[in-house]
Scaffold this motif. Structure first.
Motif, PDB file in Angstrom:
ATOM      1  N   ARG A  16       0.913  -1.195   0.015  1.00 14.00           N
ATOM      2  CA  ARG A  16      -0.238  -0.093  -0.042  1.00 14.00           C
ATOM      3  C   ARG A  16       0.876   1.179   0.139  1.00 14.00           C
ATOM      4  N   GLN A  17       1.955   0.981   0.187  1.00 14.34           N
ATOM      5  CA  GLN A  17       2.940   2.188   0.171  1.00 14.34           C
ATOM      6  C   GLN A  17       3.721   2.642  -0.960  1.00 14.34           C
ATOM      7  N   THR A  18       3.137   3.951  -1.550  1.00 18.98           N
ATOM      8  CA  THR A  18       3.681   4.486  -2.844  1.00 18.98           C
ATOM      9  C   THR A  18       4.830   5.090  -2.548  1.00 18.98           C
ATOM     10  N   ILE A  19       5.978   4.671  -3.150  1.00 14.49           N
ATOM     11  CA  ILE A  19       7.312   5.038  -2.893  1.00 14.49           C
ATOM     12  C   ILE A  19       7.481   6.488  -3.972  1.00 14.49           C
ATOM     13  N   TRP A  20       7.092   6.430  -4.939  1.00 14.01           N
ATOM     14  CA  TRP A  20       7.078   7.569  -5.879  1.00 14.01           C
ATOM     15  C   TRP A  20       6.086   7.505  -7.036  1.00 14.01           C
ATOM     16  N   GLN A  21       5.350   8.274  -7.636  1.00  5.33           N
ATOM     17  CA  GLN A  21       4.601   8.374  -8.769  1.00  5.33           C
ATOM     18  C   GLN A  21       4.699   9.175  -9.919  1.00  5.33           C
ATOM     19  N   ASP A  22       4.451   8.771 -10.967  1.00 11.83           N
ATOM     20  CA  ASP A  22       4.435   9.694 -12.222  1.00 11.83           C
ATOM     21  C   ASP A  22       5.780  10.494 -12.241  1.00 11.83           C
ATOM     22  N   VAL A  23       6.974   9.821 -12.126  1.00  9.87           N
ATOM     23  CA  VAL A  23       8.131  10.499 -12.133  1.00  9.87           C
ATOM     24  C   VAL A  23       8.578  10.319 -13.796  1.00  9.87           C
ATOM     25  N   SER A  24       8.769  11.660 -14.161  1.00 10.15           N
ATOM     26  CA  SER A  24       9.236  11.730 -15.676  1.00 10.15           C
ATOM     27  C   SER A  24      10.617  12.580 -15.764  1.00 10.15           C
ATOM     28  N   LEU A  25      11.439  12.235 -16.377  1.00 11.95           N
ATOM     29  CA  LEU A  25      12.844  12.987 -16.583  1.00 11.95           C
ATOM     30  C   LEU A  25      13.639  12.637 -17.495  1.00 11.95           C
ATOM     31  N   THR A  26      14.577  13.358 -18.073  1.00  7.86           N
ATOM     32  CA  THR A  26      15.585  12.905 -19.014  1.00  7.86           C
ATOM     33  C   THR A  26      16.885  13.153 -18.301  1.00  7.86           C
ATOM     34  N   VAL A  27      17.784  12.224 -18.279  1.00  6.40           N
ATOM     35  CA  VAL A  27      19.276  12.223 -17.763  1.00  6.40           C
ATOM     36  C   VAL A  27      20.172  12.447 -19.248  1.00  6.40           C
ATOM     37  N   PRO A  28      20.596  13.496 -19.117  1.00 10.20           N
ATOM     38  CA  PRO A  28      21.140  13.808 -20.792  1.00 10.20           C
ATOM     39  C   PRO A  28      22.519  12.849 -20.832  1.00 10.20           C
ATOM     40  N   ALA A  29      22.691  12.503 -22.001  1.00 16.70           N
ATOM     41  CA  ALA A  29      23.940  11.542 -22.373  1.00 16.70           C
ATOM     42  C   ALA A  29      25.243  12.490 -21.997  1.00 16.70           C
ATOM     43  N   GLY A  30      26.129  11.845 -21.145  1.00 17.74           N
ATOM     44  CA  GLY A  30      27.368  12.272 -21.056  1.00 17.74           C
ATOM     45  C   GLY A  30      27.396  13.291 -20.221  1.00 17.74           C
ATOM     46  N   GLU A  31      26.382  13.719 -19.377  1.00 14.82           N
ATOM     47  CA  GLU A  31      26.476  14.616 -18.177  1.00 14.82           C
ATOM     48  C   GLU A  31      26.423  13.955 -16.766  1.00 14.82           C
ATOM     49  N   ILE A  32      26.878  14.806 -15.926  1.00 13.46           N
ATOM     50  CA  ILE A  32      26.756  14.476 -14.560  1.00 13.46           C
ATOM     51  C   ILE A  32      25.312  14.795 -13.759  1.00 13.46           C
ATOM     52  N   SER A  33      24.440  14.067 -13.471  1.00 13.43           N
ATOM     53  CA  SER A  33      23.280  14.240 -13.030  1.00 13.43           C
ATOM     54  C   SER A  33      23.175  13.836 -11.364  1.00 13.43           C
ATOM     55  N   VAL A  34      22.502  14.590 -10.494  1.00 13.01           N
ATOM     56  CA  VAL A  34      22.467  14.326  -9.164  1.00 13.01           C
ATOM     57  C   VAL A  34      21.010  14.551  -8.786  1.00 13.01           C
ATOM     58  N   PHE A 183      35.062  11.869  -9.767  1.00  9.01           N
ATOM     59  CA  PHE A 183      33.842  11.811 -10.496  1.00  9.01           C
ATOM     60  C   PHE A 183      34.149  12.655 -11.641  1.00  9.01           C
ATOM     61  N   ILE A 184      34.257  13.942 -11.402  1.00  8.12           N
ATOM     62  CA  ILE A 184      34.629  15.312 -12.534  1.00  8.12           C
ATOM     63  C   ILE A 184      35.652  14.567 -13.311  1.00  8.12           C
ATOM     64  N   ASP A 185      36.903  14.153 -12.888  1.00  5.47           N
ATOM     65  CA  ASP A 185      37.810  13.816 -13.609  1.00  5.47           C
ATOM     66  C   ASP A 185      37.573  12.563 -14.741  1.00  5.47           C
ATOM     67  N   LEU A 186      36.635  11.564 -13.859  1.00 11.91           N
ATOM     68  CA  LEU A 186      36.480  10.359 -14.817  1.00 11.91           C
ATOM     69  C   LEU A 186      35.387  10.854 -15.848  1.00 11.91           C
ATOM     70  N   ASN A 187      34.491  11.727 -15.503  1.00  9.63           N
ATOM     71  CA  ASN A 187      33.523  12.303 -16.560  1.00  9.63           C
ATOM     72  C   ASN A 187      34.388  12.950 -17.877  1.00  9.63           C
ATOM     73  N   ALA A 188      35.406  13.570 -17.677  1.00  8.07           N
ATOM     74  CA  ALA A 188      36.148  14.232 -18.752  1.00  8.07           C
ATOM     75  C   ALA A 188      36.733  12.954 -19.610  1.00  8.07           C
ATOM     76  N   ALA A 192      30.993   9.149 -19.799  1.00 13.77           N
ATOM     77  CA  ALA A 192      29.872   8.266 -19.535  1.00 13.77           C
ATOM     78  C   ALA A 192      29.030   9.276 -18.900  1.00 13.77           C
ATOM     79  N   THR A 193      27.628   8.606 -18.788  1.00 13.77           N
ATOM     80  CA  THR A 193      26.336   9.440 -18.184  1.00 13.77           C
ATOM     81  C   THR A 193      26.318   9.220 -16.673  1.00 13.77           C
ATOM     82  N   PHE A 194      26.586  10.020 -15.999  1.00 13.04           N
ATOM     83  CA  PHE A 194      26.765   9.836 -14.493  1.00 13.04           C
ATOM     84  C   PHE A 194      25.019  10.223 -13.905  1.00 13.04           C
ATOM     85  N   LEU A 195      24.622   9.293 -12.968  1.00 15.59           N
ATOM     86  CA  LEU A 195      23.507   9.716 -12.161  1.00 15.59           C
ATOM     87  C   LEU A 195      23.997   9.384 -10.571  1.00 15.59           C
ATOM     88  N   ILE A 196      23.971  10.331  -9.868  1.00 23.68           N
ATOM     89  CA  ILE A 196      24.534  10.393  -8.443  1.00 23.68           C
ATOM     90  C   ILE A 196      23.461  10.374  -7.750  1.00 23.68           C
TER      91      ILE A 196
END
Length: 346
Positions: A16-34, A183-188, A192-196
């Motif tokens: 019965r516990q909803t964790i999250w609902q109707d989540v929509s987003l785009t994590v851009p390729a090659g960028e670092i997202s948090v 993380f910054i150095d590795l992305n450079a 790769a696409t990072f999601l933290i």
């Protein structure tokens, strides 16, 4: 180059516990997202859903042209090879030394020879600063070294997407800052696409290209870092300021009476702190995913908080950035090495 992640209408519940609902987003390729959010908002569940360890109740997760929740088992297995995952505690095998821990995915998922495996493992250990520690057991090393070993293992299959769950947990502020720079150095290096996922406000302010926030079973916002760091949303301002006053309570959101009492006492979520300069790669190069400081604010007519984009040396990087880009381009044209901006931030 990394792969874009496109999430559409994602919903997950346990009973019965909803964790999250109707989540929509785009994590851009090659960028670092948090991804930020108070404890218990389902950030780790979201990461597990992205890699197919948990199946959402509704919605879509597009990895390229593949809709992850609806893939047959063999295609899901292949798609997972695009991912590297750094778990909260490193998730190292206690009975294996660091070399064997890092080599494990290569031995499990490839047919590489031991000589090829050794070359890859040593390369990744070098990338995370662990050369010379190959024979140590996880119980013999610090928490920061465990994180770096877990990161090296996440990198051995050359992932196009790197998911990182609470990298700062169990680390002191200095080790957290060093890991953020890594993380910054590795992305450079790998693009790769990072999601933290993190609770650490300094991490959220200094390393990502994009920031999102989960709260009350919903995604409050997701977009370029300057959008969230200049937001007037009370929940965002409370979180960024680490204030007691505001809609976030000890367990869930506060009720109306609590908020009214805070208002009568004169408590508020505080003013927005300055937007800090974003971390630069250690060698001073410009990452492919980097955006000019202040560009989003200028394009959307938003005045950033006073003192934004000013580094510890007093340089305003909105003004400094064009000169820095020109100097890097000139160095590249003459075959020189990229210059460092005199600090690890722009």
């Amino acid at each position: 180059m990394g792969v874009e992640i496109r999430v559409e209408g994602l919903t997950k519940a346990f009973g019965r516990q909803t964790i999250w609902q109707d989540v929509s987003l785009t994590v851009p390729a090659g960028e670092i997202s948090v991804l930020l959010g108070p404890s218990g908002t389902g950030k780790s569940v979201f990461l597990k859903s992205l890699v197919g360890l948990l199946k959402p109740d509704r919605g879509h997760i597009w990895i390229g042209d593949r809709d992850l929740p609806y893939l047959p088992e063999h295609q899901l297995y292949e798609t997972r090879k695009l991912f590297g995952v750094l778990f909260q505690d490193g998730a190292l095998f206690g009975s294996m030394n660091l070399y064997d821990n890092i080599a494990f995915p290569l031995r499990e998922h490839t047919k590489k020879s031991e000589s090829d495996i050794r070359r890859v493992v040593m390369e990744k250990m070098d990338m995370v600063g662990l050369l010379g520690s190959e024979n140590k057991l996880p119980g013999e090393i610090s928490g920061g070294m465990k994180k770096r070993a877990g990161l090296a293992r996440a990198l051995v299959l050359d992932p196009e997407i790197l998911l990182v769950d609470e990298p700062d947990s169990g680390l002191d502020p200095v080790r957290t800052a060093l890991l953020n720079q890594l993380f910054i150095d590795l992305n450079a290096q790998i693009n790769a696409t990072f999601l933290i996922v993190t609770h650490d406000i300094n991490t959220a302010r200094t390393i990502p290209d994009n920031i999102g926030m989960l709260y009350r079973r919903e995604l409050v916002m997701f977009g370029p870092r300057e959008m969230l760091l200049s937001s007037e949303e009370p929940v965002v301002r409370q979180f960024l300021n680490a204030r007691r006053a505001g809609p976030i309570g000890m367990s869930e959101e506060k009720d109306v009476s609590e908020l009214e009492a805070e208002s009568k006492m004169g408590l508020d979520v505080g003013t927005l702190p300055p937007i800090q300069p974003q971390l630069m790669p250690s060698d001073g190069r410009i990452r492919a995913a980097q955006h000019a400081p202040g560009a989003w604010c200028a394009a959307h007519g938003v005045t950033p908080p006073p003192g934004s984009f000013v580094d510890d040396l007093g340089r305003n990087w909105v003004e400094e950035w064009p000169r820095y880009v020109a100097s890097q381009q000139a160095a590249a044209m003459h075959g020189g090495q990229p210059g460092h901006p005199g600090g690890a931030q722009y």
